[in-house]
Design a protein around this motif. Sequence first.
Motif, PDB file in Angstrom:
ATOM      1  N   CYS B 294     -16.095   7.522 -15.587  1.00 15.00           N
ATOM      2  CA  CYS B 294     -16.994   6.392 -15.840  1.00 15.00           C
ATOM      3  C   CYS B 294     -16.916   5.929 -17.286  1.00 15.00           C
ATOM      4  CB  CYS B 294     -18.428   6.779 -15.530  1.00 15.00           C
ATOM      5  SG  CYS B 294     -18.660   7.472 -13.901  1.00 15.00           S
ATOM      6  N   ARG B 295     -16.757   6.862 -18.208  1.00 17.40           N
ATOM      7  CA  ARG B 295     -16.784   6.502 -19.631  1.00 17.40           C
ATOM      8  C   ARG B 295     -15.426   6.005 -20.111  1.00 17.40           C
ATOM      9  NH1 ARG B 295     -20.505  11.021 -20.151  1.00 17.40           N
ATOM     10  NH2 ARG B 295     -22.570  10.096 -20.451  1.00 17.40           N
ATOM     11  N   ARG B 296     -14.391   6.243 -19.303  1.00 18.72           N
ATOM     12  CA  ARG B 296     -13.048   5.847 -19.707  1.00 18.72           C
ATOM     13  C   ARG B 296     -12.648   4.494 -19.137  1.00 18.72           C
ATOM     14  NH1 ARG B 296     -11.411  10.895 -17.908  1.00 18.72           N
ATOM     15  NH2 ARG B 296     -10.290   9.802 -16.274  1.00 18.72           N
ATOM     16  N   GLU B 297     -12.926   4.325 -17.856  1.00 24.23           N
ATOM     17  CA  GLU B 297     -12.422   3.131 -17.186  1.00 24.23           C
ATOM     18  C   GLU B 297     -13.551   2.333 -16.567  1.00 24.23           C
ATOM     19  OE1 GLU B 297      -8.924   3.493 -14.552  1.00 24.23           O
ATOM     20  OE2 GLU B 297      -8.792   5.501 -15.445  1.00 24.23           O
ATOM     21  N   GLU B 298     -13.359   1.009 -16.563  1.00 21.76           N
ATOM     22  CA  GLU B 298     -14.394   0.143 -16.028  1.00 21.76           C
ATOM     23  C   GLU B 298     -14.167  -0.065 -14.530  1.00 21.76           C
ATOM     24  OE1 GLU B 298     -14.763  -3.314 -18.417  1.00 21.76           O
ATOM     25  OE2 GLU B 298     -16.689  -3.871 -17.553  1.00 21.76           O
ATOM     26  N   PRO B 299     -15.168   0.227 -13.694  1.00 18.88           N
ATOM     27  CA  PRO B 299     -14.975   0.028 -12.249  1.00 18.88           C
ATOM     28  C   PRO B 299     -15.023  -1.455 -11.898  1.00 18.88           C
ATOM     29  CG  PRO B 299     -17.228   0.747 -12.675  1.00 18.88           C
ATOM     30  CD  PRO B 299     -16.514   0.746 -14.008  1.00 18.88           C
ATOM     31  N   GLU B 300     -14.106  -1.896 -11.033  1.00 16.52           N
ATOM     32  CA  GLU B 300     -14.109  -3.288 -10.584  1.00 16.52           C
ATOM     33  C   GLU B 300     -14.966  -3.416  -9.337  1.00 16.52           C
ATOM     34  OE1 GLU B 300     -12.878  -6.088 -11.929  1.00 16.52           O
ATOM     35  OE2 GLU B 300     -12.492  -4.762 -13.632  1.00 16.52           O
ATOM     36  N   LEU B 301     -15.408  -4.658  -9.101  1.00 14.81           N
ATOM     37  CA  LEU B 301     -16.187  -4.922  -7.895  1.00 14.81           C
ATOM     38  C   LEU B 301     -15.224  -4.951  -6.711  1.00 14.81           C
ATOM     39  CD1 LEU B 301     -19.162  -5.692  -7.138  1.00 14.81           C
ATOM     40  CD2 LEU B 301     -18.411  -8.067  -7.195  1.00 14.81           C
ATOM     41  N   VAL B 302     -15.354  -3.992  -5.800  1.00 16.98           N
ATOM     42  CA  VAL B 302     -14.435  -3.976  -4.656  1.00 16.98           C
ATOM     43  C   VAL B 302     -15.210  -3.970  -3.350  1.00 16.98           C
ATOM     44  CG1 VAL B 302     -12.498  -2.834  -5.820  1.00 16.98           C
ATOM     45  CG2 VAL B 302     -14.323  -1.456  -4.804  1.00 16.98           C
ATOM     46  N   GLU B 303     -14.587  -4.551  -2.355  1.00 22.41           N
ATOM     47  CA  GLU B 303     -15.222  -4.618  -1.045  1.00 22.41           C
ATOM     48  C   GLU B 303     -15.177  -3.239  -0.412  1.00 22.41           C
ATOM     49  OE1 GLU B 303     -14.604  -8.112   0.910  1.00 22.41           O
ATOM     50  OE2 GLU B 303     -15.566  -7.502   2.768  1.00 22.41           O
ATOM     51  N   VAL B 304     -16.346  -2.725  -0.016  1.00 23.13           N
ATOM     52  CA  VAL B 304     -16.370  -1.395   0.575  1.00 23.13           C
ATOM     53  C   VAL B 304     -16.581  -1.450   2.078  1.00 23.13           C
ATOM     54  CG1 VAL B 304     -17.057  -0.173  -1.493  1.00 23.13           C
ATOM     55  CG2 VAL B 304     -18.810  -1.190  -0.032  1.00 23.13           C
ATOM     56  N   ASP B 305     -17.418  -2.394   2.492  1.00 24.07           N
ATOM     57  CA  ASP B 305     -17.596  -2.646   3.908  1.00 24.07           C
ATOM     58  C   ASP B 305     -17.469  -4.130   4.088  1.00 24.07           C
ATOM     59  OD1 ASP B 305     -18.016  -0.272   5.175  1.00 24.07           O
ATOM     60  OD2 ASP B 305     -20.139  -0.200   4.589  1.00 24.07           O
ATOM     61  N   HIS B 306     -17.559  -4.585   5.311  1.00 26.70           N
ATOM     62  CA  HIS B 306     -17.489  -6.014   5.503  1.00 26.70           C
ATOM     63  C   HIS B 306     -18.669  -6.686   4.790  1.00 26.70           C
ATOM     64  CE1 HIS B 306     -16.535  -9.836   7.122  1.00 26.70           C
ATOM     65  NE2 HIS B 306     -17.770  -9.970   7.551  1.00 26.70           N
ATOM     66  N   GLY B 307     -18.361  -7.573   3.822  1.00 29.72           N
ATOM     67  CA  GLY B 307     -19.409  -8.303   3.116  1.00 29.72           C
ATOM     68  C   GLY B 307     -20.157  -7.495   2.083  1.00 29.72           C
ATOM     69  N   ARG B 308     -19.745  -6.293   1.829  1.00 32.68           N
ATOM     70  CA  ARG B 308     -20.419  -5.517   0.777  1.00 32.68           C
ATOM     71  C   ARG B 308     -19.445  -5.165  -0.316  1.00 32.68           C
ATOM     72  NH1 ARG B 308     -24.822  -0.992   1.968  1.00 32.68           N
ATOM     73  NH2 ARG B 308     -25.274  -1.428  -0.219  1.00 32.68           N
ATOM     74  N   ARG B 309     -19.871  -5.429  -1.553  1.00 24.33           N
ATOM     75  CA  ARG B 309     -19.001  -5.119  -2.678  1.00 24.33           C
ATOM     76  C   ARG B 309     -19.771  -4.292  -3.699  1.00 24.33           C
ATOM     77  NH1 ARG B 309     -16.078 -10.985  -3.369  1.00 24.33           N
ATOM     78  NH2 ARG B 309     -18.233 -11.593  -3.679  1.00 24.33           N
ATOM     79  N   ILE B 310     -19.082  -3.298  -4.267  1.00 24.99           N
ATOM     80  CA  ILE B 310     -19.726  -2.400  -5.221  1.00 24.99           C
ATOM     81  C   ILE B 310     -18.760  -2.098  -6.350  1.00 24.99           C
ATOM     82  CG2 ILE B 310     -20.590  -0.020  -5.514  1.00 24.99           C
ATOM     83  CD1 ILE B 310     -21.610  -0.380  -2.554  1.00 24.99           C
ATOM     84  N   ALA B 311     -19.308  -1.993  -7.579  1.00 24.22           N
ATOM     85  CA  ALA B 311     -18.481  -1.622  -8.718  1.00 24.22           C
ATOM     86  C   ALA B 311     -18.961  -0.268  -9.222  1.00 24.22           C
ATOM     87  CB  ALA B 311     -18.583  -2.682  -9.820  1.00 24.22           C
ATOM     88  N   CYS B 312     -18.408   0.805  -8.666  1.00 25.69           N
ATOM     89  CA  CYS B 312     -18.834   2.139  -9.085  1.00 25.69           C
ATOM     90  C   CYS B 312     -17.756   3.134  -8.692  1.00 25.69           C
ATOM     91  CB  CYS B 312     -20.159   2.509  -8.414  1.00 25.69           C
ATOM     92  SG  CYS B 312     -20.652   4.217  -8.729  1.00 25.69           S
ATOM     93  N   TRP B 313     -17.448   4.051  -9.599  1.00 23.46           N
ATOM     94  CA  TRP B 313     -16.392   5.033  -9.321  1.00 23.46           C
ATOM     95  C   TRP B 313     -16.796   6.009  -8.235  1.00 23.46           C
ATOM     96  CZ3 TRP B 313     -12.202   3.043 -10.395  1.00 23.46           C
ATOM     97  CH2 TRP B 313     -11.908   2.454 -11.641  1.00 23.46           C
ATOM     98  N   LEU B 314     -18.101   6.128  -7.967  1.00 23.72           N
ATOM     99  CA  LEU B 314     -18.532   7.039  -6.904  1.00 23.72           C
ATOM    100  C   LEU B 314     -17.931   6.651  -5.558  1.00 23.72           C
ATOM    101  CD1 LEU B 314     -22.357   7.528  -7.585  1.00 23.72           C
ATOM    102  CD2 LEU B 314     -20.545   9.224  -7.869  1.00 23.72           C
ATOM    103  N   GLU B 315     -17.718   5.340  -5.382  1.00 27.56           N
ATOM    104  CA  GLU B 315     -17.188   4.860  -4.108  1.00 27.56           C
ATOM    105  C   GLU B 315     -15.824   5.483  -3.818  1.00 27.56           C
ATOM    106  OE1 GLU B 315     -18.753   3.030  -1.810  1.00 27.56           O
ATOM    107  OE2 GLU B 315     -20.492   3.237  -3.142  1.00 27.56           O
ATOM    108  N   GLU B 316     -15.056   5.709  -4.917  1.00 26.06           N
ATOM    109  CA  GLU B 316     -13.731   6.310  -4.764  1.00 26.06           C
ATOM    110  C   GLU B 316     -13.851   7.708  -4.181  1.00 26.06           C
ATOM    111  OE1 GLU B 316     -10.437   5.004  -8.071  1.00 26.06           O
ATOM    112  OE2 GLU B 316     -11.617   6.808  -8.395  1.00 26.06           O
ATOM    113  N   ARG B 317     -14.880   8.425  -4.613  1.00 25.74           N
ATOM    114  CA  ARG B 317     -15.064   9.812  -4.192  1.00 25.74           C
ATOM    115  C   ARG B 317     -15.507   9.915  -2.740  1.00 25.74           C
ATOM    116  NH1 ARG B 317     -18.033  13.316  -8.831  1.00 25.74           N
ATOM    117  NH2 ARG B 317     -16.257  13.383 -10.262  1.00 25.74           N
ATOM    118  N   ARG B 318     -16.171   8.829  -2.270  1.00 29.43           N
ATOM    119  CA  ARG B 318     -16.655   8.854  -0.902  1.00 29.43           C
ATOM    120  C   ARG B 318     -15.507   8.861   0.098  1.00 29.43           C
ATOM    121  NH1 ARG B 318     -20.949   5.581   1.099  1.00 29.43           N
ATOM    122  NH2 ARG B 318     -22.826   5.909  -0.104  1.00 29.43           N
ATOM    123  N   LEU B 319     -14.390   8.262  -0.353  1.00 30.31           N
ATOM    124  CA  LEU B 319     -13.306   8.061   0.601  1.00 30.31           C
ATOM    125  C   LEU B 319     -12.715   9.389   1.077  1.00 30.31           C
ATOM    126  CD1 LEU B 319     -11.570   5.028  -1.137  1.00 30.31           C
ATOM    127  CD2 LEU B 319     -13.161   5.033   0.792  1.00 30.31           C
TER     128      LEU B 319
END
Lengths: 336, 319
Positions: B294-319
């Motif tokens: 989180c402190r190194r790289e800026e998370p981009e707003l990415v589509e996670v579900d249909h019509g939902r977008r989130i900018a957070c590195w936690l989303e990467e971990r969920r996968l």
Amino acid sequence: MGLLRYIALRASLIIPSVLILYTIAFIVLRVLPGNPVLAVLGTKNIPEEQLQAIMEELGLNKPLYVQYFEYLWNVLQGDFGTSLIIRGRSISADLADRLPATVELAVAGMFVSLLLGITTGLVAGLKKDTKIDISLRVYGAITYTIFIPWFGLILQLLFALWLGLLPVSGRIDPGTALEEVTGFYLLDSLITRNKEAFIDALSHLVLPALTLGIVLSGPYTRLLRNNLVVALESNYVMAYRARGVRNYRITWHAFRNAIIPVVTYAGLQFALLLGGAVLTETTFDWPGIGTYLVEKIQYRDYPAIQAVVVVFAFAVGVVSLIVDIIYALIDPRVRY
Amino acid sequence: MREVLRIEDLTVYYYTLRGVVRAVERVYLEAGRGELVAIVGESGCGKSTLGYSILKLVPPPGRILSGRVEVDSVDILELEGDKLRHARGELVSMIFQDPFTTLDPVRRVEEQIAEVLLEHGISKEEAIDRVYDLLRSVGLSERLARMYPHQLSGGQRQRVSIAAAIALEPRVLVADEPTTALDVVVQKQIMDLLDSIRREKGMAVILITHDIVLAAERADKIAIMYAGKIVEEGPIDEVLKEPRHPYTKALLASVIDIESREWPQAITGQPPDLRKPPPGCRFAPRCRYVFDKCRREEPELVEVDHGRRIACWLEERRL
Ligand SMILES: Nc1ncnc2c1ncn2[C@@H]1O[C@H](COP(=O)(O)OP(=O)(O)O)[C@@H](O)[C@H]1O
Ligand code: SF4
Ligand SMILES: [Mg+2]
């Protein structure tokens, strides 16, 4: 409620303010050293009996409160009395003679100051923070501090003596024929279709009016500029933009808001205008109330000086009343 | 749904003497016909700047650095001069927070509404009729037409502003904190009015607010903004049911939830100074879940579900 009642109330307030100024003038004149008889004779070496006799004749030996109320009573009846110096000369006639010249100068000065102040304020406000704005703000600050006789002298040197474009002083060339109707020379020459006199009177008016106008314009520049900047950054201007109103109209609306305090200020400045007119008149030998006042002060002509004070106080009261009415007409928020 | 508003890659900075304020950065947003999209975030996070950009109305020293703002496929940011002027009012319009200062104090209500019509080419006779129609349509009596703003209540003034803003039936209405200065009852009335207008006219409303409860009650879609960026976006029901960005969770926890009877938890810390936002994720200094990346790289707003977008590195971990 009601504009008329408000006007009546405000008008009645003029009376006490005139009274106060008359009282102050009366006291100051009596406290100051000097006395009319000695001032006219130009010497202190006259026999005491003779001095007393003249004083007695002029009514100057009466108790002060009697002098105070007698004069007041006469003024209330529209009589300003007679001069102590030129025996029998009616002061009302003097004033009628001199007042038009002062009004002409004051109106011209006011016109020039508003014209200059509003144009410079408008340009500065529209060009906020540019070099033009900064120069005009310097203009506003400097003109405000200028001493009128000094500035008048510079203009006389420049335009009259060096360039020879305009007359040095006076109100009209002694050789120019003009039939007096109202006493306002510009108006009279227009009424009598006297083109030569009009040009002559106008050329005499230019320098005094510029002197007075420039010196008084500074505050208008600053006030309008600052108000306009605030108005142009206001929320309602943002809202006008958001609705696609054309720029020139938005500027006009902002200007209407910004000019309101300027009108009020112009009214407040009227007393200053009269003061400035006195200085301008003496600088330019303008035969108005100002030069009259200076003359009369030299000779301690008590009733004449008191008359001028009363007339000026009354004029300031009336003008501020008129400005209040204008203010009420242009600003819908003003309610009585 | 066919979008009437599409914002792409919008970046707006203020070039102040004391530094560059990165007020809006790489924002994407869409709104459909008649849709109410709420933009929610703490004060100073760039909501108003985003709103002004939709009308290309960012005040100096602000500058729009990049992006597109398409309204009905017209890119507002490309327009200049008279074309831009016509777009404002006809395609997109805006109402503001403070109803006490957004009307011209020295002009009558009818003059201010009629001017919008006249300035966009409607004849004088027609404009006069339309002013009365408009007043009625925002729930005001015709009697108010000849009044001055100071004679009206806050709610009435906001209605006048709305009437002037919708006079030309724009496709998009930006409402910047339209009820913040009003009391609760009036607030509800104004929101009801905005609801009925958007339904009737199919106008998209971009509701800018710091009040997530208001957004929850009214919006179809919500975009959570933090420090100049949108951090979470999606249909209101889904976001409320399952907030996924830590900032969204914190915002929701900061308001009273009557059902759960839990105490509200204020968000600790302050939003960053937008002249020097923290490196990496801008929320990192206040985030409970923060980790190295989180402190190194800026998370981009990415589509996670249909019509939902989130900018957070936690989303990467969920996968
Ligand atoms: N005219 C301006 N000049 C300089 N900075 C500004 C200006 N307007 C806003 N900002 C800055 O831009 C950032 C975003 O402001 P704003 O869009 O008003 O946020 P919000 O509406 O969410 O409160 C803030 O840091 C604010 O200080
Ligand atoms: S990216 Fe990291 S710091 Fe930012 S919100 Fe997600 S978890 Fe928190
Ligand atoms: Mg804001």
